[in-house]
Design an enzyme around this catalytic site. Structure first.
Site, PDB file in Angstrom:
ATOM      1  CG  HIS A   1     -29.154  51.146 107.565  1.00  0.00           C
ATOM      2  ND1 HIS A   1     -28.184  51.859 106.891  1.00  0.00           N
ATOM      3  CD2 HIS A   1     -30.279  51.905 107.519  1.00  0.00           C
ATOM      4  CE1 HIS A   1     -28.700  52.992 106.454  1.00  0.00           C
ATOM      5  NE2 HIS A   1     -29.967  53.049 106.815  1.00  0.00           N
TER       6      HIS A   1
ATOM      7  N   GLY B   1     -45.225  45.843 107.414  1.00  0.00           N
ATOM      8  CA  GLY B   1     -43.779  45.955 107.566  1.00  0.00           C
ATOM      9  C   GLY B   1     -43.395  46.905 108.690  1.00  0.00           C
TER      10      GLY B   1
ATOM     11  CB  ALA C   1     -50.229  48.134 106.099  1.00  0.00           C
TER      12      ALA C   1
ATOM     13  CB  THR D   1     -30.005  57.505 102.925  1.00  0.00           C
ATOM     14  OG1 THR D   1     -31.352  57.172 103.241  1.00  0.00           O
ATOM     15  CG2 THR D   1     -29.682  58.902 103.418  1.00  0.00           C
TER      16      THR D   1
ATOM     17  CE  LYS E   1     -30.928  49.984 103.952  1.00  0.00           C
ATOM     18  NZ  LYS E   1     -32.252  50.213 103.357  1.00  0.00           N
TER      19      LYS E   1
ATOM     20  CB  THR F   1     -34.341  51.744  99.030  1.00  0.00           C
ATOM     21  OG1 THR F   1     -34.652  50.407  99.452  1.00  0.00           O
ATOM     22  CG2 THR F   1     -34.091  52.620 100.223  1.00  0.00           C
TER      23      THR F   1
HETATM   24  N1  LIG Z   1     -37.585  56.699 102.899  1.00  0.00           N
HETATM   25  C1  LIG Z   1     -37.326  56.470 104.189  1.00  0.00           C
HETATM   26  O1  LIG Z   1     -37.252  57.392 105.000  1.00  0.00           O
HETATM   27  C2  LIG Z   1     -37.162  55.054 104.658  1.00  0.00           C
HETATM   28  C3  LIG Z   1     -37.022  54.766 106.003  1.00  0.00           C
HETATM   29  C4  LIG Z   1     -36.931  53.436 106.398  1.00  0.00           C
HETATM   30  C5  LIG Z   1     -36.983  52.436 105.437  1.00  0.00           C
HETATM   31  N2  LIG Z   1     -37.093  52.769 104.127  1.00  0.00           N
HETATM   32  C6  LIG Z   1     -37.230  51.758 103.082  1.00  0.00           C
HETATM   33  O2  LIG Z   1     -38.566  51.293 103.114  1.00  0.00           O
HETATM   34  C7  LIG Z   1     -38.622  49.948 102.619  1.00  0.00           C
HETATM   35  C8  LIG Z   1     -39.338  49.077 103.630  1.00  0.00           C
HETATM   36  O3  LIG Z   1     -38.563  48.962 104.797  1.00  0.00           O
HETATM   37  P1  LIG Z   1     -39.090  48.108 106.048  1.00  0.00           P
HETATM   38  O4  LIG Z   1     -37.996  48.121 107.049  1.00  0.00           O
HETATM   39  O5  LIG Z   1     -40.457  48.575 106.419  1.00  0.00           O
HETATM   40  O6  LIG Z   1     -39.201  46.657 105.384  1.00  0.00           O
HETATM   41  P2  LIG Z   1     -40.105  45.423 105.873  1.00  0.00           P
HETATM   42  O7  LIG Z   1     -39.508  44.219 105.240  1.00  0.00           O
HETATM   43  O8  LIG Z   1     -40.282  45.462 107.341  1.00  0.00           O
HETATM   44  O9  LIG Z   1     -41.545  45.723 105.220  1.00  0.00           O
HETATM   45  C9  LIG Z   1     -41.850  45.554 103.862  1.00  0.00           C
HETATM   46  C10 LIG Z   1     -43.315  45.158 103.784  1.00  0.00           C
HETATM   47  O10 LIG Z   1     -43.706  45.195 102.424  1.00  0.00           O
HETATM   48  C11 LIG Z   1     -44.525  44.044 102.200  1.00  0.00           C
HETATM   49  N3  LIG Z   1     -44.551  43.756 100.782  1.00  0.00           N
HETATM   50  C12 LIG Z   1     -43.651  43.082 100.038  1.00  0.00           C
HETATM   51  N4  LIG Z   1     -44.042  43.033  98.759  1.00  0.00           N
HETATM   52  C13 LIG Z   1     -45.236  43.685  98.693  1.00  0.00           C
HETATM   53  C14 LIG Z   1     -46.130  43.983  97.637  1.00  0.00           C
HETATM   54  N5  LIG Z   1     -45.896  43.576  96.361  1.00  0.00           N
HETATM   55  N6  LIG Z   1     -47.244  44.692  97.922  1.00  0.00           N
HETATM   56  C15 LIG Z   1     -47.507  45.100  99.188  1.00  0.00           C
HETATM   57  N7  LIG Z   1     -46.689  44.839 100.231  1.00  0.00           N
HETATM   58  C16 LIG Z   1     -45.557  44.150  99.970  1.00  0.00           C
HETATM   59  C17 LIG Z   1     -43.883  42.941 103.055  1.00  0.00           C
HETATM   60  O11 LIG Z   1     -44.783  41.866 103.265  1.00  0.00           O
HETATM   61  C18 LIG Z   1     -43.572  43.729 104.314  1.00  0.00           C
HETATM   62  O12 LIG Z   1     -44.671  43.741 105.207  1.00  0.00           O
HETATM   63  C19 LIG Z   1     -37.174  49.556 102.349  1.00  0.00           C
HETATM   64  O13 LIG Z   1     -36.870  49.764 100.989  1.00  0.00           O
HETATM   65  C20 LIG Z   1     -36.388  50.518 103.221  1.00  0.00           C
HETATM   66  O14 LIG Z   1     -35.100  50.733 102.769  1.00  0.00           O
HETATM   67  C21 LIG Z   1     -37.173  54.040 103.712  1.00  0.00           C
HETATM   68  O1  LIG Z   2     -34.201  50.806 107.585  1.00  0.00           O
HETATM   69  C1  LIG Z   2     -34.089  50.977 106.355  1.00  0.00           C
HETATM   70  O2  LIG Z   2     -34.193  50.053 105.523  1.00  0.00           O
HETATM   71  C2  LIG Z   2     -33.811  52.331 105.851  1.00  0.00           C
HETATM   72  N1  LIG Z   2     -33.844  52.513 104.552  1.00  0.00           N
HETATM   73  C3  LIG Z   2     -33.617  53.752 103.886  1.00  0.00           C
HETATM   74  C4  LIG Z   2     -32.340  53.712 103.083  1.00  0.00           C
HETATM   75  O3  LIG Z   2     -31.992  52.656 102.551  1.00  0.00           O
HETATM   76  O4  LIG Z   2     -31.689  54.750 102.945  1.00  0.00           O
HETATM   77  C5  LIG Z   2     -33.663  54.939 104.824  1.00  0.00           C
HETATM   78  C6  LIG Z   2     -33.024  54.677 106.129  1.00  0.00           C
HETATM   79  C7  LIG Z   2     -33.603  53.442 106.794  1.00  0.00           C
END
Ligand SMILES: NC(=O)c1ccc[n+]([C@@H]2O[C@H](COP(=O)([O-])OP(=O)(O)OC[C@H]3O[C@@H](n4cnc5c(N)ncnc54)[C@H](O)[C@@H]3O)[C@@H](O)[C@H]2O)c1
Ligand SMILES: O=C(O)C1=N[C@H](C(=O)O)CCC1
Length: 250
Positions: free
Chosen positions: A135, A11, A9, A146, A139, A78
């Site tokens: 990106h 992140g 939460a 994706t 990241k 991811t």
């Molecule tokens: N599916 C989608 O549409 C989409 C979109 C954006 C990002 N993502 C993915 O989402 C993930 C997070 O991205 P982000 O930019 O928010 O990263 P971020 O680093 O900003 O946030 C990650 C958070 O997870 C926390 N965390 C780490 N280990 C943990 C654990 N064991 N338990 C609970 N919390 C924990 C961290 O402290 C941090 O607050 C990445 O894998 C990213 O690629 C997916």
């Molecule tokens: O910002 C990120 O990290 C993102 N992660 C996902 C990916 O790896 O495809 C989705 C897009 C943004």
């Protein structure tokens, strides 16, 4: 009201999900958890769906813990390869978890999901296909989840159409041709100012098709996250499901 817990939460994505859950009329925040906090606080007694956006190294353990506690999960982190998906599928098949659902999506943005869908349709008609994902530089994983998904979809479409290897005379590349995923080259750009962008390039003699998705901010993912939360909370889905297209009439 659908009670939603957010794991990760603090992140970038988790905090955006917290805002989206607070803003939507049919959802309310039940719990927020981040690194070092006890995920066992999230139970079916207080939560209908947990949304998990953490890091690839933690995501599987988080999801297995939530499933074990009887909680439905929507996962955006991811790193979900076939081995990880198989572990979750196996646990969900146990009688005590048969009514639960885990939903995993590499991308919740409609533009990215449609780009993937169109790319899979286009792939069979072109000799060459390459992917450029771009990106923000914070990241931690590359290539993006994706882009990996897109590459696998293109490779499958080419296989199904009986296409062979792509034309490529490269004899030495010193890493400049990107990662090769099932024969598809994937190039990763990390640049300050970007958020999440993908270009899928297709080529034939004398012509090119470019399919591009641009997610300019994290709000772009929230419509898809809330759609998944609502669908999972409805109880219509049990077991493991992947990809936002599950809920779209494509
Ligand atoms: N599916 C989608 O549409 C989409 C979109 C954006 C990002 N993502 C993915 O989402 C993930 C997070 O991205 P982000 O930019 O928010 O990263 P971020 O680093 O900003 O946030 C990650 C958070 O997870 C926390 N965390 C780490 N280990 C943990 C654990 N064991 N338990 C609970 N919390 C924990 C961290 O402290 C941090 O607050 C990445 O894998 C990213 O690629 C997916
Ligand atoms: O910002 C990120 O990290 C993102 N992660 C996902 C990916 O790896 O495809 C989705 C897009 C943004």
């Amino acid at each position: 009201m659908i009670a939603v817990a957010v794991v990760g939460a603090k992140g970038r994505m988790g905090s955006t999900v917290v805002d989206a859950v607070n803003d939507a009329e049919d959802t309310r925040l039940s719990h927020t958890i981040d690194h070092g906090q006890d995920i066992a606080q999230i139970t079916p007694g207080n939560t209908d769906v947990a949304v998990e956006f953490t890091v690839p190294s933690a995501s599987l353990d988080n999801v297995l813990a939530l499933v074990d506690q009887g909680v439905n999960v929507v996962v955006g982190t991811t790193g979900w390869d076939e081995d990880r998906l198989a572990k979750v599928r196996e646990v969900l098949e146990r009688p005590e978890h048969r009514n639960q659902c885990v939903f995993v999506a590499p991308n919740f943005a409609i533009s990215a999901v449609l780009a993937d869908h169109f790319a899979a349709q286009a792939a069979r008609y072109f000799e060459s296909a390459e992917i450029i994902e771009m990106h923000h530089p914070d990241k931690i994983d590359a290539p993006s989840g994706t882009a990996l998904n897109t590459a696998h979809a293109i490779a499958k479409a080419r296989r199904d159409a009986g296409l062979g290897a792509m034309p490529d005379g490269t004899r030495s590349d010193a890493g400049s041709r990107g990662q090769v995923v099932e024969g598809v080259h994937v190039h990763a750009v990390r640049l300050r100012g970007l958020n999440a962008h993908e270009e899928i390039l297709f080529g034939n003699p004398g012509e090119q098709l470019v399919i591009r998705s641009d997610c300019f901010d994290r709000g772009s993912f929230m419509q898809g996250v809330l759609l998944a939360v609502r669908q999972v909370a409805s109880g219509r889905y049990t077991g493991l499901h992947t990809g936002l297209e599950t809920f779209l009439q494509l």
